[in-house]
Design an enzyme around this catalytic site. Structure first.
Site, mmCIF file in Angstrom:
data_model
loop_
_atom_site.group_PDB
_atom_site.id
_atom_site.type_symbol
_atom_site.label_atom_id
_atom_site.label_comp_id
_atom_site.label_asym_id
_atom_site.label_seq_id
_atom_site.Cartn_x
_atom_site.Cartn_y
_atom_site.Cartn_z
ATOM 1 N N ALA A 84 74.825 39.622 -80.108
ATOM 2 C CA ALA A 84 75.810 38.679 -80.576
ATOM 3 C C ALA A 84 75.555 37.465 -79.739
ATOM 4 O O ALA A 84 75.443 37.395 -78.490
ATOM 5 C CB ALA A 84 77.297 39.193 -80.429
ATOM 6 N N SER A 147 66.951 37.950 -66.973
ATOM 7 C CA SER A 147 66.451 36.378 -66.671
ATOM 8 C C SER A 147 67.622 35.750 -65.352
ATOM 9 O O SER A 147 67.139 34.903 -64.829
ATOM 10 C CB SER A 147 66.680 35.693 -67.850
ATOM 11 O OG SER A 147 68.037 35.736 -68.504
ATOM 12 N N ARG A 157 67.080 22.282 -60.047
ATOM 13 C CA ARG A 157 65.934 21.618 -59.423
ATOM 14 C C ARG A 157 65.524 20.130 -60.304
ATOM 15 O O ARG A 157 65.305 19.358 -59.764
ATOM 16 C CB ARG A 157 64.682 22.421 -59.817
ATOM 17 C CG ARG A 157 64.729 23.782 -58.689
ATOM 18 C CD ARG A 157 63.657 24.672 -58.741
ATOM 19 N NE ARG A 157 62.218 23.970 -58.271
ATOM 20 C CZ ARG A 157 61.083 24.573 -58.387
ATOM 21 N NH1 ARG A 157 61.155 25.843 -59.057
ATOM 22 N NH2 ARG A 157 60.098 24.047 -58.044
ATOM 23 N N HIS A 179 75.011 34.839 -63.758
ATOM 24 C CA HIS A 179 74.596 33.701 -64.582
ATOM 25 C C HIS A 179 75.619 33.362 -65.556
ATOM 26 O O HIS A 179 75.951 34.001 -66.709
ATOM 27 C CB HIS A 179 73.477 34.300 -65.631
ATOM 28 C CG HIS A 179 73.112 33.248 -66.563
ATOM 29 N ND1 HIS A 179 72.632 31.999 -66.251
ATOM 30 C CD2 HIS A 179 73.092 33.429 -67.997
ATOM 31 C CE1 HIS A 179 72.523 31.164 -67.741
ATOM 32 N NE2 HIS A 179 72.447 32.173 -68.618
ATOM 33 N N THR A 233 71.604 27.541 -76.941
ATOM 34 C CA THR A 233 70.651 27.086 -76.052
ATOM 35 C C THR A 233 69.552 28.238 -76.058
ATOM 36 O O THR A 233 69.673 29.483 -76.368
ATOM 37 C CB THR A 233 71.070 27.268 -74.551
ATOM 38 O OG1 THR A 233 71.383 28.489 -74.129
ATOM 39 C CG2 THR A 233 72.347 26.384 -74.408
#
Length: 319
Positions: A84, A147, A157, A179, A233
Site C-alpha cells: 500500500a 533500503s 549530502r 526511515h 516519491t
C-alpha cells in the site's frame, strides 16, 4: 546461497518505485536478468515490453520478462516494492497493518520457490517490513536488507553540498535511525572533504548551525513535500535501491546506510534500523558502529524504541 554466473534480480511490485528501479537497473546494466512480478499482470507485462524496447540503448542488454514466483528460485536478489502506498498526511508507520498482511503472502510465495538469495526491501515502513521479512522468511539476518536511510543520507549530502557549494560526492554524512519521523543526523561524523562540518561552522561566520538544523528538517520532511506535490516519491529511492543492488552483485564491500538487524550495536537489540553497514555479495558483511555524541545516542535510542513499540504487538511471541 545461490552462486550463478548470471545475476538475476526478481522485482515484486511494478508500481512507481518498482518500475523506476527496473529502469535504473537497465540503464546502469547492473544485472543480467530481471524478472518483474506483480498482481497486475498487464502492468508487469507492459513494463517488461517497454524496457525491452529500450534495451539497445543501454550499456549492456538485460534479459527482462514478466514472470511469477517460481522465477525467484534462481534469483540472487528479490527486491520487494509492492504494498500500500503512503497517502498525503499519512506517516510511514500508518502503513504497518496493511503491508504486514501483504508481506506475509509475498514472502511465503517467494520462499516456496526455493529462493536462497538476498531480500532487499523498499516498501514502507521499511524498517518494520524488513524485520517482518526476516521473520517470515527464516533467512539469516545478513541476507535481509532494507533500503533504510540510504535515501535520507542522499538527501542530506545533496542539501549539504548545496549549502557549502561542494559536490555531494565530497560530502560525507549519515542520517541514521528509522526511515521516518524519528531519524537523526550524525553531525559528529559529518565532514566536507575531511573537514568536520562543525569545524566549518566555527571557521566561517557565513555558515550557521541554525541553517543546518533547518536543512535537516528539510531532509526529514522531504517525502511529505514531494508527496504533496506529485503524489509519491520514487526516483530517488529507486536509484538508492539500484546502488544497493550493485554493491551486492559486484561484491563491493561498500558502506551504505541501510536497514539492518542490530544485535547489541549502538546499545540496541532485535530491531532493523538504518545504520552504516558494509554491503557485499553475502548481504551485510558487518555493521560500522559510529561513536555517537550523547545527544545523538539518545535520539537513536528513541528512534529504536519507536520501532520496537510498533513491532511488539505483531511479533510479541517471537520477541
Amino acid at each position: 546461497m545461490i552462486q550463478r554466473n548470471i545475476n538475476r534480480v526478481a522485482l515484486i511490485g511494478a508500481g512507481s518505485v518498482g518500475s523506476s528501479y527496473a529502469f535504473a537497473l537497465l540503464n546502469q546494466s547492473i544485472t543480467e536478468e530481471l524478472v518483474i512480478i506483480d498482481v497486475n499482470e498487464d502492468k508487469a507485462m507492459g513494463d517488461a515490453m517497454d524496457l525491452n524496447h529500450g534495451k539497445i540503448f543501454a550499456p549492456n542488454p538485460t534479459k527482462t520478462w514478466y514472470g511469477n514466483y517460481d522465477d525467484c528460485k534462481e534469483a540472487d536478489i528479490v527486491c520487494i516494492c509492492a504494498g500500500a502506498n503512503q497517502k498525503p498526511g499519512e506517516t510511514r508507520l500508518d502503513l504497518v497493518e496493511k503491508n504486514l498482511k501483504i508481506f506475509k503472502s509475498l514472502v511465503d510465495q517467494v520462499m516456496a520457490s526455493g529462493f536462497d538469495g538476498i531480500f532487499l526491501i523498499a516498501t514502507n515502513p521499511v524498517d518494520i517490513l524488513t524485520y517482518a521479512t526476516w521473520k517470515f522468511s527464516g533467512l539469516p539476518k545478513e541476507r535481509v536488507i532494507g533500503s533504510g536511510t540510504i535515501l535520507d543520507s542522499g538527501r542530506f549530502r545533496f542539501l549539504l553540498g548545496e549549502y557549502f557549494d561542494i559536490a555531494p560526492a565530497n560530502v560525507h554524512a549519515h542520517i541514521i535511525g528509522e526511515h521516518g519521523d524519528t531519524e537523526l543526523p550524525v553531525w559528529s561524523h559529518a565532514d566536507i572533504g575531511g573537514v568536520p562540518v562543525e569545524e566549518l561552522i566555527t571557521r566561517n561566520p557565513e555558515y550557521k548551525m541554525e541553517d543546518l538544523d533547518q536543512l535537516f528538517v528539510n531532509v526529514r520532511d522531504a517525502a511529505y513535500h514531494i508527496i504533496k506535490k506529485k503524489g509519491a516519491t520514487y526516483y530517488g529511492i529507486a536509484m538508492g535501491l539500484a546502488r544497493i543492488t550493485k554493491a551486492i552483485l559486484n561484491n563491493e564491500n561498500s558502506v551504505l546506510t541501510v536497514s539492518t538487524y542490530l544485535d547489541g550495536e549502538y546499545g540496541e537489540k532485535d530491531v532493523y534500523i538504518g545504520v552504516p553497514a558494509v554491503v557485499n555479495r553475502t548481504g551485510i558483511r558487518e555493521i560500522l558502529e559510529l561513536t555517537l555524541s550523547e545527544t545523538e545516542q539518545k535520539q537513536f535510542t528513541h528512534s529504536s524504541t519507536v520501532l520496537k513499540e510498533i513491532l511488539n504487538p505483531h511479533f510479541k511471541e517471537a520477541r
